[in-house]
Write a protein that holds these residues in place. Structure first.
Motif, PDB file in Angstrom:
ATOM      1  N   GLU A 155       0.824  -1.209   0.000  1.00  3.89           N
ATOM      2  CA  GLU A 155       0.000   0.000   0.000  1.00  3.89           C
ATOM      3  C   GLU A 155       0.857   1.257   0.000  1.00  3.89           C
ATOM      4  O   GLU A 155       0.562   2.223  -0.711  1.00  3.89           O
ATOM      5  CB  GLU A 155      -0.941  -0.008   1.206  1.00  3.89           C
ATOM      6  N   ALA A 156       1.893   1.272   0.824  1.00  2.00           N
ATOM      7  CA  ALA A 156       2.749   2.462   0.905  1.00  2.00           C
ATOM      8  C   ALA A 156       3.399   2.761  -0.443  1.00  2.00           C
ATOM      9  O   ALA A 156       3.438   3.920  -0.884  1.00  2.00           O
ATOM     10  CB  ALA A 156       3.812   2.265   1.976  1.00  2.00           C
ATOM     11  N   VAL A 157       3.899   1.741  -1.104  1.00  3.09           N
ATOM     12  CA  VAL A 157       4.513   1.937  -2.418  1.00  3.09           C
ATOM     13  C   VAL A 157       3.503   2.534  -3.390  1.00  3.09           C
ATOM     14  O   VAL A 157       3.815   3.479  -4.139  1.00  3.09           O
ATOM     15  CB  VAL A 157       5.067   0.602  -2.961  1.00  3.09           C
ATOM     16  N   LYS A 158       2.284   2.021  -3.379  1.00  4.68           N
ATOM     17  CA  LYS A 158       1.248   2.514  -4.299  1.00  4.68           C
ATOM     18  C   LYS A 158       0.984   4.003  -4.104  1.00  4.68           C
ATOM     19  O   LYS A 158       0.965   4.770  -5.081  1.00  4.68           O
ATOM     20  CB  LYS A 158      -0.053   1.732  -4.077  1.00  4.68           C
ATOM     21  N   TYR A 159       0.834   4.436  -2.868  1.00  7.96           N
ATOM     22  CA  TYR A 159       0.508   5.841  -2.625  1.00  7.96           C
ATOM     23  C   TYR A 159       1.715   6.755  -2.782  1.00  7.96           C
ATOM     24  O   TYR A 159       1.595   7.882  -3.278  1.00  7.96           O
ATOM     25  CB  TYR A 159      -0.127   6.001  -1.240  1.00  7.96           C
ATOM     26  N   LEU A 160       2.881   6.282  -2.380  1.00  6.15           N
ATOM     27  CA  LEU A 160       4.092   7.086  -2.560  1.00  6.15           C
ATOM     28  C   LEU A 160       4.362   7.344  -4.039  1.00  6.15           C
ATOM     29  O   LEU A 160       4.782   8.434  -4.425  1.00  6.15           O
ATOM     30  CB  LEU A 160       5.294   6.394  -1.915  1.00  6.15           C
ATOM     31  N   LYS A 161       4.108   6.354  -4.888  1.00  5.01           N
ATOM     32  CA  LYS A 161       4.298   6.535  -6.323  1.00  5.01           C
ATOM     33  C   LYS A 161       3.342   7.570  -6.895  1.00  5.01           C
ATOM     34  O   LYS A 161       3.603   8.155  -7.951  1.00  5.01           O
ATOM     35  CB  LYS A 161       4.125   5.195  -7.046  1.00  5.01           C
ATOM     36  N   MET A 162       2.238   7.828  -6.178  1.00  9.83           N
ATOM     37  CA  MET A 162       1.284   8.857  -6.593  1.00  9.83           C
ATOM     38  C   MET A 162       1.678  10.224  -6.042  1.00  9.83           C
ATOM     39  O   MET A 162       0.982  11.217  -6.273  1.00  9.83           O
ATOM     40  CB  MET A 162      -0.125   8.481  -6.111  1.00  9.83           C
ATOM     41  N   GLY A 163       2.785  10.273  -5.286  1.00  7.55           N
ATOM     42  CA  GLY A 163       3.234  11.529  -4.698  1.00  7.55           C
ATOM     43  C   GLY A 163       2.524  11.887  -3.409  1.00  7.55           C
ATOM     44  O   GLY A 163       2.614  13.023  -2.940  1.00  7.55           O
ATOM     45  N   ILE A 164       1.824  10.913  -2.808  1.00  8.52           N
ATOM     46  CA  ILE A 164       1.099  11.138  -1.561  1.00  8.52           C
ATOM     47  C   ILE A 164       1.951  10.658  -0.394  1.00  8.52           C
ATOM     48  O   ILE A 164       2.471   9.533  -0.402  1.00  8.52           O
ATOM     49  CB  ILE A 164      -0.243  10.378  -1.568  1.00  8.52           C
ATOM     50  N   ASN A 165       2.103  11.494   0.625  1.00  9.31           N
ATOM     51  CA  ASN A 165       2.806  11.068   1.839  1.00  9.31           C
ATOM     52  C   ASN A 165       2.035   9.933   2.507  1.00  9.31           C
ATOM     53  O   ASN A 165       0.802   9.893   2.442  1.00  9.31           O
ATOM     54  CB  ASN A 165       2.940  12.226   2.826  1.00  9.31           C
ATOM     55  N   THR A 166       2.752   9.028   3.167  1.00  6.71           N
ATOM     56  CA  THR A 166       2.096   7.931   3.872  1.00  6.71           C
ATOM     57  C   THR A 166       2.552   7.867   5.321  1.00  6.71           C
ATOM     58  O   THR A 166       3.689   8.232   5.646  1.00  6.71           O
ATOM     59  CB  THR A 166       2.390   6.567   3.211  1.00  6.71           C
ATOM     60  N   VAL A 167       1.655   7.400   6.163  1.00 12.96           N
ATOM     61  CA  VAL A 167       1.970   7.123   7.567  1.00 12.96           C
ATOM     62  C   VAL A 167       1.403   5.748   7.879  1.00 12.96           C
ATOM     63  O   VAL A 167       0.244   5.461   7.555  1.00 12.96           O
ATOM     64  CB  VAL A 167       1.351   8.161   8.524  1.00 12.96           C
ATOM     65  N   ASP A 168       2.217   4.887   8.504  1.00  9.46           N
ATOM     66  CA  ASP A 168       1.732   3.555   8.853  1.00  9.46           C
ATOM     67  C   ASP A 168       2.129   3.203  10.273  1.00  9.46           C
ATOM     68  O   ASP A 168       2.909   3.916  10.908  1.00  9.46           O
ATOM     69  CB  ASP A 168       2.274   2.508   7.872  1.00  9.46           C
ATOM     70  N   SER A 169       1.582   2.098  10.772  1.00  7.70           N
ATOM     71  CA  SER A 169       1.951   1.616  12.114  1.00  7.70           C
ATOM     72  C   SER A 169       2.531   0.204  12.016  1.00  7.70           C
ATOM     73  O   SER A 169       2.244  -0.662  12.849  1.00  7.70           O
ATOM     74  CB  SER A 169       0.744   1.647  13.054  1.00  7.70           C
ATOM     75  N   TYR A 170       3.345  -0.019  10.995  1.00 12.28           N
ATOM     76  CA  TYR A 170       4.022  -1.306  10.778  1.00 12.28           C
ATOM     77  C   TYR A 170       4.695  -1.753  12.073  1.00 12.28           C
ATOM     78  O   TYR A 170       5.439  -0.979  12.688  1.00 12.28           O
ATOM     79  CB  TYR A 170       5.054  -1.124   9.668  1.00 12.28           C
ATOM     80  N   ASP A 171       4.446  -3.000  12.500  1.00 11.06           N
ATOM     81  CA  ASP A 171       4.888  -3.369  13.849  1.00 11.06           C
ATOM     82  C   ASP A 171       5.762  -4.618  13.938  1.00 11.06           C
ATOM     83  O   ASP A 171       5.921  -5.190  15.020  1.00 11.06           O
ATOM     84  CB  ASP A 171       3.672  -3.530  14.767  1.00 11.06           C
ATOM     85  N   ILE A 172       6.349  -5.050  12.822  1.00 11.98           N
ATOM     86  CA  ILE A 172       7.300  -6.168  12.907  1.00 11.98           C
ATOM     87  C   ILE A 172       8.696  -5.579  13.099  1.00 11.98           C
ATOM     88  O   ILE A 172       9.362  -5.167  12.140  1.00 11.98           O
ATOM     89  CB  ILE A 172       7.232  -7.046  11.643  1.00 11.98           C
ATOM     90  N   HIS A 173       9.136  -5.500  14.339  1.00 10.52           N
ATOM     91  CA  HIS A 173      10.365  -4.785  14.700  1.00 10.52           C
ATOM     92  C   HIS A 173      11.571  -5.237  13.886  1.00 10.52           C
ATOM     93  O   HIS A 173      12.406  -4.418  13.499  1.00 10.52           O
ATOM     94  CB  HIS A 173      10.654  -4.965  16.191  1.00 10.52           C
TER      95      HIS A 173
END
Length: 295
Positions: A72-90
């Motif tokens: 998902e992050a790659v998809k939105y970043l490629k559109m020039g949209i900033n992303t924020v996530d809570s990815y939790d696999i340390h």
């Protein structure tokens, strides 16, 4: 000052609280919610299946399971949209950062990753404690409480109708996982139990899986953390620090993501964890106000 247009991607536990937090932020506007299937149960909020239907979006809050974040992050970043996530696999956060940083820099966007409370705000506290006592040991003890990431991982197992994963602190950063599962008819409990215990979310911890008739009877979204560091400042021994927090898990995660959306607009293109971003950038105030009020 022009308000930040924010889209909430996903409307599960975190997404619902994220909508509330965006609506409460004076410097933000909720562009809408992105879901796999549109729903009419969010009042006047626009719900779409494609973020392009929301017009201009500055930041997308990825309120989705950790294992979908990279795509998902790659998809939105490629559109020039900033992303924020809570990815939790340390163990794979740094690898995610490197991968998203390359994409973000190519499009001039910003990704703030692992912006929950752990990893996230607890990461900031751990960094501060290590600055206070560079030599020593930090123990992070979670719970007791519901772990959203672990719960989602169990729900994804074949045959599981509903699930709840509770984190029980044993002490010195050791945890016990108590997993309640509600199974579909005809599913073999032993097979599900084995799949859960072999999952990377659980394989390193003592895990107990319990079959119940109705998981909803056990759900409580409360959680917490006790963080202790004992170490050395300079050459002075026995420096002891303790940090405690009792919280509603998805509500705090959502609020940190919203604050990180603000911070994303103040960074150069790239991918960042919370410990790499100046703390003042998370706040809805200018630097002078922050320094006069908080320093």
């Amino acid at each position: 000052m022009e308000k930040i247009r924010v889209a909430v991607v996903g409307y599960g536990n975190i997404g619902k609280y994220a909508v509330s937090a965006v609506l409460a932020a004076k410097d933000m506007v909720l562009a809408g919610v992105v879901r796999r299937e549109p729903d009419d149960d969010i009042g006047d909020i626009k719900v779409v299946t494609d973020i392009k239907e929301l017009g201009t979006v500055d930041v997308a809050l990825l309120c989705s399971p950790t294992r979908t974040i990279e795509e998902e992050a790659v998809k939105y970043l490629k559109m020039g949209i900033n992303t924020v996530d809570s990815y939790d696999i340390h163990s794979t956060i740094y690898e995610l950062k490197l991968m998203l940083e390359k994409v973000a820099k190519e499009t001039g966007a910003v990704a703030v990753i692992s912006a929950g409370w752990d990893p996230g705000s607890d990461s900031v506290v751990r960094a501060l404690l290590e600055a206070c006592a560079p030599k020593g040991i930090t123990y992070t003890n979670f719970g007791p409480g519901m772990s959203m990431g672990h719960t989602v991982a169990v729900k994804a197992k074949e045959g599981v109708k509903n699930a709840l994963s509770m984190t029980i602190p044993v002490g010195t950063s050791i945890h016990r996982r108590i997993v309640y599962v509600e199974l579909n008819d005809g599913v073999n409990f032993s097979d599900v139990e084995k799949a859960i215990k072999q999952d990377p979310y659980f394989s390193s911890d003592e895990t107990h899986v319990i079959q119940v008739s109705d998981v909803n009877e056990y759900i409580d979204k409360g959680h917490g953390v006790n963080m202790v560091r004992k170490g050395v400042s300079g050459q002075t021994d026995n420096q002891l620090f303790e940090f405690n927090m009792k919280i509603n898990n998805p509500a705090l995660t959502a609020q940190i993501m919203v604050s990180s959306a603000r911070a994303s607009k103040r960074q150069a293109p790239g991918a960042y964890t919370m410990i790499e971003i100046p703390m003042v950038d998370f706040l809805d105030m200018d630097k002078e106000t922050a320094i006069r009020r908080l320093v």
